[in-house]
Design a protein around this motif. Structure first.
Motif, PDB file in Angstrom:
ATOM      1  N   GLN A 120      74.048  29.052  23.165  1.00 42.38           N
ATOM      2  CA  GLN A 120      74.262  29.526  24.537  1.00 42.38           C
ATOM      3  C   GLN A 120      73.423  28.736  25.538  1.00 42.38           C
ATOM      4  O   GLN A 120      73.897  28.394  26.626  1.00 42.38           O
ATOM      5  CB  GLN A 120      73.919  31.024  24.644  1.00 42.38           C
ATOM      6  CG  GLN A 120      74.848  31.931  23.869  1.00 42.38           C
ATOM      7  CD  GLN A 120      74.362  32.159  22.443  1.00 42.38           C
ATOM      8  OE1 GLN A 120      73.709  31.305  21.856  1.00 42.38           O
ATOM      9  NE2 GLN A 120      74.688  33.313  21.892  1.00 42.38           N
ATOM     10  N   VAL A 121      72.184  28.458  25.183  1.00 46.55           N
ATOM     11  CA  VAL A 121      71.299  27.701  26.081  1.00 46.55           C
ATOM     12  C   VAL A 121      71.764  26.259  26.188  1.00 46.55           C
ATOM     13  O   VAL A 121      71.847  25.694  27.285  1.00 46.55           O
ATOM     14  CB  VAL A 121      69.836  27.755  25.588  1.00 46.55           C
ATOM     15  CG1 VAL A 121      68.961  26.780  26.386  1.00 46.55           C
ATOM     16  CG2 VAL A 121      69.290  29.171  25.705  1.00 46.55           C
ATOM     17  N   ARG A 162      74.719  25.982  28.457  1.00 48.58           N
ATOM     18  CA  ARG A 162      74.324  26.075  29.857  1.00 48.58           C
ATOM     19  C   ARG A 162      73.774  24.743  30.359  1.00 48.58           C
ATOM     20  O   ARG A 162      74.088  24.291  31.468  1.00 48.58           O
ATOM     21  CB  ARG A 162      73.253  27.151  30.028  1.00 48.58           C
ATOM     22  CG  ARG A 162      73.756  28.569  29.923  1.00 48.58           C
ATOM     23  CD  ARG A 162      74.391  29.006  31.218  1.00 48.58           C
ATOM     24  NE  ARG A 162      74.718  30.417  31.214  1.00 48.58           N
ATOM     25  CZ  ARG A 162      75.287  31.049  32.223  1.00 48.58           C
ATOM     26  NH1 ARG A 162      75.619  30.376  33.298  1.00 48.58           N
ATOM     27  NH2 ARG A 162      75.556  32.331  32.163  1.00 48.58           N
ATOM     28  N   GLN A 186      69.640  33.177  30.751  1.00 54.57           N
ATOM     29  CA  GLN A 186      69.801  33.052  29.304  1.00 54.57           C
ATOM     30  C   GLN A 186      68.454  33.092  28.605  1.00 54.57           C
ATOM     31  O   GLN A 186      68.290  33.730  27.558  1.00 54.57           O
ATOM     32  CB  GLN A 186      70.518  31.740  28.978  1.00 54.57           C
ATOM     33  CG  GLN A 186      71.060  31.661  27.556  1.00 54.57           C
ATOM     34  CD  GLN A 186      72.180  32.650  27.310  1.00 54.57           C
ATOM     35  OE1 GLN A 186      73.201  32.606  27.981  1.00 54.57           O
ATOM     36  NE2 GLN A 186      71.999  33.549  26.364  1.00 54.57           N
ATOM     37  N   GLU A 224      67.148  36.655  28.523  1.00 57.83           N
ATOM     38  CA  GLU A 224      67.843  37.459  27.511  1.00 57.83           C
ATOM     39  C   GLU A 224      67.249  37.227  26.121  1.00 57.83           C
ATOM     40  O   GLU A 224      67.120  38.167  25.330  1.00 57.83           O
ATOM     41  CB  GLU A 224      69.334  37.116  27.510  1.00 57.83           C
ATOM     42  CG  GLU A 224      70.086  37.652  28.717  1.00 57.83           C
ATOM     43  CD  GLU A 224      71.566  37.298  28.683  1.00 57.83           C
ATOM     44  OE1 GLU A 224      72.013  36.719  27.659  1.00 57.83           O
ATOM     45  OE2 GLU A 224      72.264  37.599  29.661  1.00 57.83           O
TER      46      GLU A 224
END
Length: 210
Positions: free
Chosen positions: A110-111, A114, A156, A159
């Motif tokens: 996810q990182v 991004r 992110q 989280e």
């Protein structure tokens, strides 16, 4: 004859002066246009890096590539459009190294996704700002989009820290391992049933032939 030569020289001089005047006028118009674009971009050029949680700051402060990228992007050119073009080129090079140097704590799909998107936006900014006819509206839009991507990266990271801070129930790890073992056993059982079903018609055919 001398009179004709003098007229010819005068004619050439007039043409030359006229051409120079046109070139000078075009140069002035181009300079004015570049100055106007410079002022427009300068008003919008502001990149915001949100306040992060202490746990996030502890990681990113030791991430040299991110700190260099952040410092480079926050420095606002003050002299000319060329200064903005050089700045974006440098920032683009800094952005290339981000996905390759993500700290272990944040090194998840996810990182990285991004960061890739952020890099893509900066690459677009680098492309458009170097065009002969600079699309001002697209440049301003990209500055906004880059700020959104930066905010998304920080969200992110937050989280990740929040999830790590959630305490696990007593015996939760044991339960997760037990569930994984059960799933694996069920999968093997299903595979065995499917294999038997495949072989069954062959056995029936063999019996019929006897």
């Amino acid at each position: 004859m001398k009179y004709i030569v003098a007229l010819f020289i005068l004619f050439l001089s007039l043409i030359s002066c006229n051409d120079y005047s046109k070139q000078n006028e075009e140069s002035l118009k181009l300079a004015e246009k570049k100055e106007a674009v410079f002022k427009t971009i300068s008003k919008k050029w502001s990149f915001i890096f949100p306040d992060a949680k202490p746990e996030v700051n502890k990681t990113i402060e030791e991430w040299n590539e991110w700190e260099q990228f952040k410092r480079e992007l926050k420095e606002k050119p003050k002299t000319s459009l060329l200064a903005f073009q050089l700045k974006v080129k440098t920032v683009s090079k800094r952005a290339d190294s981000l996905t390759l140097s993500v700290p272990e704590n944040f090194n998840i799909p996810q990182v990285r996704s991004r960061l890739v998107t952020l890099n893509t936006k900066i690459k677009s900014l680098d492309t458009f700002i170097h065009l002969e006819e600079i699309p001002e509206k697209r440049i301003l839009s990209l500055i906004t989009e880059i700020n959104e991507e930066i905010k998304g990266v920080y969200t992110q990271w937050d989280e990740i820290i929040i999830k790590k801070a959630i305490p696990k129930e007593v015996g939760e790890d044991v339960m997760i391992r037990a569930l994984d073992t059960t799933r694996l056993a069920n999968k093997k059982f299903q595979e065995k049933v499917i294999e038997n079903d495949k072989n069954q018609p062959l056995e029936i055919e063999q019996k019929d032939s006897i």
